[in-house]
Write an enzyme that holds these catalytic residues in place. Structure first.
Site, short mmCIF file in Angstrom:
data_model
loop_
_atom_site.label_atom_id
_atom_site.label_comp_id
_atom_site.label_asym_id
_atom_site.label_seq_id
_atom_site.Cartn_x
_atom_site.Cartn_y
_atom_site.Cartn_z
N ASN A 144 0.87 -1.18 0.00
CA ASN A 144 0.00 0.00 0.00
C ASN A 144 0.90 1.23 0.00
OD1 ASN A 144 -1.81 2.03 0.49
ND2 ASN A 144 -2.41 1.33 2.54
N HIS A 174 -9.52 1.01 5.23
CA HIS A 174 -8.22 1.24 5.87
C HIS A 174 -8.40 2.19 7.05
CE1 HIS A 174 -4.09 2.40 6.55
NE2 HIS A 174 -3.75 1.30 5.90
N GLU A 230 -6.73 4.59 8.03
CA GLU A 230 -6.53 6.01 7.71
C GLU A 230 -7.79 6.59 7.07
OE1 GLU A 230 -2.86 5.40 5.63
OE2 GLU A 230 -1.92 4.84 7.53
N GLU A 238 -5.13 -4.97 10.69
CA GLU A 238 -4.08 -3.96 10.87
C GLU A 238 -4.32 -3.23 12.19
OE1 GLU A 238 -2.23 -2.72 6.84
OE2 GLU A 238 -3.92 -1.41 7.23
N GLY A 247 2.72 2.30 10.86
CA GLY A 247 3.66 3.41 10.71
C GLY A 247 4.41 3.76 11.99
N SER A 292 3.69 -2.07 10.32
CA SER A 292 5.14 -2.12 10.49
C SER A 292 5.77 -3.46 10.06
CB SER A 292 5.53 -1.76 11.94
OG SER A 292 5.14 -0.43 12.22
P1 13P Z 1 3.15 0.47 7.69
O1 13P Z 1 3.66 -0.81 7.07
O2 13P Z 1 3.85 1.69 7.19
O3 13P Z 1 3.07 0.37 9.18
O4 13P Z 1 1.63 0.62 7.17
C1 13P Z 1 0.76 -0.45 7.27
C2 13P Z 1 -0.46 -0.14 6.50
O5 13P Z 1 -1.24 0.72 6.88
C3 13P Z 1 -0.68 -0.88 5.26
O6 13P Z 1 -1.97 -0.68 4.76
#
Ligand code: 13P
Length: 259
Positions: free
Chosen positions: A13, A98, A100, A174, A180, A219
């Site tokens: 992603n 997601h 976010e 997730e 992140g 991560s």
């Molecule tokens: P990271 O791998 O940067 O933690 O992000 C995970 C993510 O949100 C993938 O959709």
């Protein structure tokens, strides 16, 4: 069905990163990776790069995913993209729900449900995300949150609807606190959550749950991917930051080949 019967899936992603030219260059570089015969790889660039990345990957087995979609096929929805339009530019998959999107854009479980159904109609594979926040984990609410999200996202899918979708349904766990942050879930904790999700999917959808791939995200890096994917209910990974680097992402793809 056992872990090994489900094909491992590694999805990158790219979030809101990279121009069209940078995206195409990254796609070409990732396409050089040695991919195990059973491993599926999907890349999710920004909307403007979807068509060029899909064109760059034509002739490979790599899939291309949107990072979101609308549930209607067309209409007065400024700024939105329909599943049909994603398919039109060469997408095979689409990420929905997601964290976010939930945190910054008001995405809800009910909206995710409508998107899953809409994607199924045009035979795009939904990668449906869910996961608890740090506060929810620390208050011991992880499993009730996952249950509530699953119910909202898959609630009115009946066994028949699920059967039509299931070969083609991917769930991504997730945990929000791991995204992140460099703070990956312990593989044993992630496995507990994945086994819980599969049990709940089985209660709701029946045996089809055995075919649904459940990815871990948060991560994921080249040096923790293999251990995560060795867990019996972790069928692949959804990678953010580490998917922006071709060499590191290629190592994650190779880790899937050996899981
Ligand atoms: P990271 O791998 O940067 O933690 O992000 C995970 C993510 O949100 C993938 O959709």
């Amino acid at each position: 069905m056992t872990h090994s019967a489900r094909k491992p899936l590694v999805a990158g992603n790219w979030k809101m990163h990279k121009t069209v030219a940078e995206s195409v260059a990254l796609a070409h570089a990732v396409a050089e990776a040695r991919v195990g015969p059973r491993t599926e790889v999907v890349l999710a660039p920004v909307f403007t790069a979807l068509g060029p990345v899909a064109a760059a990957l034509r002739g490979t087995n790599f899939g291309v995913a949107g990072q979101d979609c609308h549930w209607e096929p067309q209409g007065a929805y400024t700024g939105a993209i329909a599943p049909e339009m994603l398919r039109d530019v060469g997408c095979t998959h689409c990420i929905v729900g997601h964290s976010e999107r939930r945190q910054y854009f008001g995405e809800t479980d009910a909206g995710v449900h409508r998107k899953i159904v809409a994607l199924g109609r045009v035979k795009l594979v939904p990668i449906a995300c869910l996961g608890e926040t740090l506060a929810e984990r620390e208050s011991g609410a992880t499993f009730s949150v996952l249950s509530r999200q699953l119910d909202g996202m898959f609630g009115s899918l009946d066994a028949e609807g699920a059967d039509a979708l299931a070969a083609n349904l991917v769930v991504a766990y997730e945990p929000v606190w791991a995204i992140g942050t460099g703070r990956t879930a312990k593989s044993s904790d992630a496995q507990l959550a994945h086994a819980f999700l599969r049990d709940r999917l089985r209660d709701r959808l029946g045996d089809v749950a055995e075919r649904i791939r459940i990815l871990y995200g948060g991560s994921v890096k080249a040096d923790n991917a293999a251990e995560l994917m060795a867990q019996p209910d972790i069928d692949g990974v959804l990678v953010g930051g580490a998917s922006l680097d071709a060499a590191g992402f290629s190592r994650i793809i190779q880790a899937a080949g050996s899981s």
